[in-house]
Write an enzyme that holds these catalytic residues in place. Sequence first.
Site, PDB file in Angstrom:
ATOM      1  N   THR A 101     -15.493   6.874  -7.870  1.00 18.23           N
ATOM      2  CA  THR A 101     -16.465   7.375  -7.453  1.00 18.23           C
ATOM      3  C   THR A 101     -17.429   7.978  -8.510  1.00 18.23           C
ATOM      4  O   THR A 101     -17.125   8.478  -9.437  1.00 18.23           O
ATOM      5  CB  THR A 101     -16.165   8.163  -6.257  1.00 18.23           C
ATOM      6  OG1 THR A 101     -17.284   8.803  -5.336  1.00 18.23           O
ATOM      7  CG2 THR A 101     -15.406   9.547  -6.900  1.00 18.23           C
ATOM      8  N   THR A 154      -6.256  14.432   8.490  1.00 20.46           N
ATOM      9  CA  THR A 154      -6.246  14.136   7.252  1.00 20.46           C
ATOM     10  C   THR A 154      -4.708  14.715   6.447  1.00 20.46           C
ATOM     11  O   THR A 154      -4.532  13.877   5.458  1.00 20.46           O
ATOM     12  CB  THR A 154      -7.313  15.237   6.394  1.00 20.46           C
ATOM     13  OG1 THR A 154      -8.599  15.217   7.322  1.00 20.46           O
ATOM     14  CG2 THR A 154      -7.536  15.167   5.003  1.00 20.46           C
ATOM     15  N   LYS A 175     -17.965  12.433  -6.746  1.00 12.14           N
ATOM     16  CA  LYS A 175     -16.952  13.706  -6.924  1.00 12.14           C
ATOM     17  C   LYS A 175     -17.392  14.215  -8.477  1.00 12.14           C
ATOM     18  O   LYS A 175     -18.323  14.882  -8.770  1.00 12.14           O
ATOM     19  CB  LYS A 175     -15.627  13.445  -6.729  1.00 12.14           C
ATOM     20  CG  LYS A 175     -15.519  13.196  -5.281  1.00 12.14           C
ATOM     21  CD  LYS A 175     -14.163  12.619  -4.797  1.00 12.14           C
ATOM     22  CE  LYS A 175     -14.486  12.283  -3.243  1.00 12.14           C
ATOM     23  NZ  LYS A 175     -13.012  11.553  -2.721  1.00 12.14           N
ATOM     24  N   SER A 218      -5.306  13.380  -3.368  1.00 14.59           N
ATOM     25  CA  SER A 218      -6.215  14.485  -3.168  1.00 14.59           C
ATOM     26  C   SER A 218      -5.462  15.739  -2.284  1.00 14.59           C
ATOM     27  O   SER A 218      -6.083  16.793  -2.300  1.00 14.59           O
ATOM     28  CB  SER A 218      -7.484  14.352  -2.901  1.00 14.59           C
ATOM     29  OG  SER A 218      -7.533  13.606  -1.366  1.00 14.59           O
ATOM     30  N   SER A 263       0.896  -1.078   0.020  1.00 10.15           N
ATOM     31  CA  SER A 263       0.115   0.169  -0.073  1.00 10.15           C
ATOM     32  C   SER A 263       0.995   1.330   0.195  1.00 10.15           C
ATOM     33  O   SER A 263       1.651   1.575   0.862  1.00 10.15           O
ATOM     34  CB  SER A 263      -0.825   0.123   1.174  1.00 10.15           C
ATOM     35  OG  SER A 263      -1.620   1.020   1.305  1.00 10.15           O
ATOM     36  N   THR A 288     -25.878  -4.709   1.938  1.00  9.13           N
ATOM     37  CA  THR A 288     -26.603  -3.183   1.992  1.00  9.13           C
ATOM     38  C   THR A 288     -27.437  -2.984   0.959  1.00  9.13           C
ATOM     39  O   THR A 288     -27.136  -3.373  -0.277  1.00  9.13           O
ATOM     40  CB  THR A 288     -25.352  -2.507   2.218  1.00  9.13           C
ATOM     41  OG1 THR A 288     -25.782  -0.997   2.466  1.00  9.13           O
ATOM     42  CG2 THR A 288     -24.504  -2.269   1.023  1.00  9.13           C
ATOM     43  N   THR A 289     -28.368  -2.004   1.159  1.00  8.28           N
ATOM     44  CA  THR A 289     -29.245  -1.607   0.193  1.00  8.28           C
ATOM     45  C   THR A 289     -28.785  -1.071  -1.062  1.00  8.28           C
ATOM     46  O   THR A 289     -27.522  -0.266  -0.867  1.00  8.28           O
ATOM     47  CB  THR A 289     -30.252  -0.893   0.583  1.00  8.28           C
ATOM     48  OG1 THR A 289     -31.145  -1.438   1.766  1.00  8.28           O
ATOM     49  CG2 THR A 289     -31.504  -0.215  -0.181  1.00  8.28           C
TER      50      THR A 289
HETATM   51  C1  LIG Z   1     -13.354  10.394  -1.398  1.00 11.64           C
HETATM   52  C2  LIG Z   1     -12.429   9.422  -1.720  1.00 11.64           C
HETATM   53  C3  LIG Z   1     -12.894   7.940  -1.761  1.00 11.64           C
HETATM   54  C4  LIG Z   1     -14.127   7.725  -1.245  1.00 11.64           C
HETATM   55  O1  LIG Z   1     -15.170   8.023  -2.399  1.00 11.64           O
HETATM   56  P1  LIG Z   1     -16.786   8.455  -1.830  1.00 11.64           P
HETATM   57  O2  LIG Z   1     -17.220   8.060  -2.918  1.00 11.64           O
HETATM   58  O3  LIG Z   1     -16.694   9.761  -1.284  1.00 11.64           O
HETATM   59  O4  LIG Z   1     -16.879   7.407  -0.674  1.00 11.64           O
HETATM   60  C5  LIG Z   1     -12.029   6.999  -1.987  1.00 11.64           C
HETATM   61  N1  LIG Z   1     -10.650   7.308  -2.502  1.00 11.64           N
HETATM   62  C6  LIG Z   1     -10.348   8.606  -2.388  1.00 11.64           C
HETATM   63  C7  LIG Z   1      -8.749   8.876  -2.859  1.00 11.64           C
HETATM   64  C8  LIG Z   1     -11.069   9.600  -2.025  1.00 11.64           C
HETATM   65  O5  LIG Z   1     -10.759  10.942  -2.013  1.00 11.64           O
END
Ligand SMILES: *Cc1c(COP(=O)(O)O)cnc(C)c1O
Length: 404
Positions: free
Chosen positions: A244, A362, A247, A188, A136, A276-277
């Site tokens: 995702t 963070t 975003k 990020s 990782s 989960t639903t």
């Molecule tokens: C935000 C984020 C996630 C999680 O995605 P969500 O759809 O918001 O739960 C996964 N990996 C990274 C690097 C992120 O910044």
Amino acid sequence: MTFDILFNEQLDKLKDDGNYRVFAQLERHTGKFPQASEHGQDEARDVTIWCSNDYLGMGHHPDVIAAMTRTAESCGTGAGGTRNISGNAIHHLALENELADLHGKESALLFTSGYVSNWAALSTLGARLPNAVILSDEGNHASMIEGIRHSKAQKVIWKHNDVEDLDRKLAALPANTTKIVAFESVYSMDGDICPMREIIEVAEKHGAMTYLDEVHAVGMYGPRGGGISEREGLADRITLIEGTLGKAYGVVGGYITGSEALCDFIRSFASGFIFTTALPPAVAAAAQTSIKHLKTSDVERKGQQAQVAQLRHKLDRAGIPHLMNKSHIIPVMIKDPVKTRMIADYLMEQYGIYVQPINYPTVPKGTERLRFTPGPCHTDADIDHLVNALSTLWKQCAVSHAVA
Ligand SMILES: *Cc1c(COP(=O)(O)O)cnc(C)c1O
């Protein structure tokens, strides 16, 4: 009641350290993004959002909204249960096909969020593959870290974006292990981009599987928004691409893509998928519309790139230090949790600028920052207003102009 003492002890410690999180109370308005109303004071007032991960404003796109409302009207609100119990909605399957096509993979699998997709996929791979070892990157997102931890597989952390360190650590593993290299494309917090080709080559040399989080790249990079792996022509060499829908696509949900066998394996064994639903069909339809749009439209990506370049240029001219990187994320370094919070508060109160301070945990202590994400909806005037405000506060708060 007595338990509150225990809760408050730790909350007070957080506040003393300047790391207590306060959330803005915002109300977005369709068509006005990035302007929004802030409800923190007595009466609502207008603010400009500068830290949204709705990077391209797709959360307000008329076609995306229409797909969501139309599908809610025709199919109702919820999915009605897990896919295990309630079956697949046609919208889930259509979205999975769209995602498989986006990344040039055989198959895709949806989750309720990107967090859940990382957690479920990594924990299932790590727990079920024979002698699994997950390598990782040390900068990986919490969702990956938690998935790896939950898998109980052996974990090896390699230095951030350091291919030689990865090579050494892979070479040190016994031959009978199943090696999984887990990393992100765009990180990020610093906005830096991984050396993807080199990572893949090292992984291939050692027969390791590659697990790539493209959360901060999908929709924004590559000719069809397939992320850095698409831009670099490397998607077919990655075993699993995760992303995702919440975003740049402006909706909510997460996914993995890969071979049919891989997706079937996760579908069949991942608790975070099975129990989960499912996402509401209306959400799936909206996400599919957003992805489809960004596969052919370049207007949003071009607009974002132009505004990112403009903000960087104007920050440079004003002598405001920001981390240099090749992405759309502009971290302005303050390096002090209290000052970071204070500047964010002033920006909101005096200038109607909303940016969330980024503090520990963070980011590491001493690297506290403001993280700006300009998009196609920010105007040139928005950018000038932001840079003027920062210049004034830089003097008032005695923040260093030293290059980050
Ligand atoms: C935000 C984020 C996630 C999680 O995605 P969500 O759809 O918001 O739960 C996964 N990996 C990274 C690097 C992120 O910044």
